[in-house]
Design a protein around this motif. Structure first.
Motif, mmCIF file in Angstrom:
data_model
loop_
_atom_site.group_PDB
_atom_site.id
_atom_site.type_symbol
_atom_site.label_atom_id
_atom_site.label_comp_id
_atom_site.label_asym_id
_atom_site.label_seq_id
_atom_site.Cartn_x
_atom_site.Cartn_y
_atom_site.Cartn_z
ATOM 1 N N GLY A 28 7.722 28.196 20.512
ATOM 2 C CA GLY A 28 6.986 29.436 20.735
ATOM 3 C C GLY A 28 5.654 29.185 21.414
ATOM 4 N N ASP A 29 5.065 30.262 21.926
ATOM 5 C CA ASP A 29 3.750 30.134 22.550
ATOM 6 C C ASP A 29 2.616 30.286 21.545
ATOM 7 N N ILE A 30 2.963 30.660 20.301
ATOM 8 C CA ILE A 30 1.999 30.779 19.206
ATOM 9 C C ILE A 30 2.597 30.074 17.982
ATOM 10 N N ASP A 31 1.801 29.266 17.286
ATOM 11 C CA ASP A 31 2.278 28.636 16.052
ATOM 12 C C ASP A 31 2.514 29.700 14.979
ATOM 13 N N CYS A 32 3.333 29.376 13.982
ATOM 14 C CA CYS A 32 3.653 30.310 12.905
ATOM 15 C C CYS A 32 2.397 30.664 12.102
ATOM 16 N N PRO A 33 2.380 31.843 11.449
ATOM 17 C CA PRO A 33 1.199 32.270 10.685
ATOM 18 C C PRO A 33 0.700 31.263 9.644
ATOM 19 N N PRO A 34 1.574 30.620 8.842
ATOM 20 C CA PRO A 34 1.028 29.640 7.886
ATOM 21 C C PRO A 34 0.266 28.502 8.573
ATOM 22 N N VAL A 35 0.759 28.021 9.692
ATOM 23 C CA VAL A 35 0.072 26.944 10.408
ATOM 24 C C VAL A 35 -1.244 27.465 10.995
ATOM 25 N N GLN A 36 -1.251 28.702 11.495
ATOM 26 C CA GLN A 36 -2.491 29.297 12.004
ATOM 27 C C GLN A 36 -3.563 29.354 10.919
ATOM 28 N N GLN A 37 -3.138 29.527 9.666
ATOM 29 C CA GLN A 37 -4.063 29.638 8.548
ATOM 30 C C GLN A 37 -4.291 28.308 7.829
ATOM 31 N N ASP A 38 -3.775 27.218 8.378
ATOM 32 C CA ASP A 38 -3.879 25.881 7.772
ATOM 33 C C ASP A 38 -3.309 25.842 6.362
ATOM 34 N N LYS A 39 -2.194 26.542 6.154
ATOM 35 C CA LYS A 39 -1.522 26.552 4.854
ATOM 36 C C LYS A 39 -0.227 25.754 4.946
ATOM 37 N N SER A 40 0.189 25.236 3.815
ATOM 38 C CA SER A 40 1.486 24.563 3.742
ATOM 39 C C SER A 40 2.563 25.636 3.783
ATOM 40 N N CYS A 41 3.565 25.431 4.600
ATOM 41 C CA CYS A 41 4.589 26.469 4.738
ATOM 42 C C CYS A 41 5.996 25.958 4.468
#
Length: 68
Positions: free
Chosen positions: A54-67
């Motif tokens: 994707g051109d944008i990382d997933c929301p958990p990675v955007q928030q520096d959370k373990s997913c």
């Protein structure tokens, strides 16, 4: 920072692109390409198909959370 929940994902096999809504609280491990029908999995070391293709990382990675 506002979390982005939409990503354009590109099939590594046929090059087809699709705009998809990402889950906000988990990773998406599989994606079926609407162009060729192939089931796509993340690259080794990535948590989901959006982080790999994707051109944008997933929301958990955007928030520096373990997913995973």
């Amino acid at each position: 920072m506002k979390v982005k929940t939409s990503s354009t994902i590109s099939c590594p096999l046929c090059g087809n692109q699709a705009s998809e809504t990402m889950p906000e609280d988990s990773c998406q491990y599989f994606w079926e390409c609407p162009g060729c029908g192939e089931i796509i999995k993340p690259k080794q070391g990535d948590c989901c198909v959006f982080c790999s293709y994707g051109d944008i990382d997933c929301p958990p990675v955007q928030q520096d959370k373990s997913c995973c």
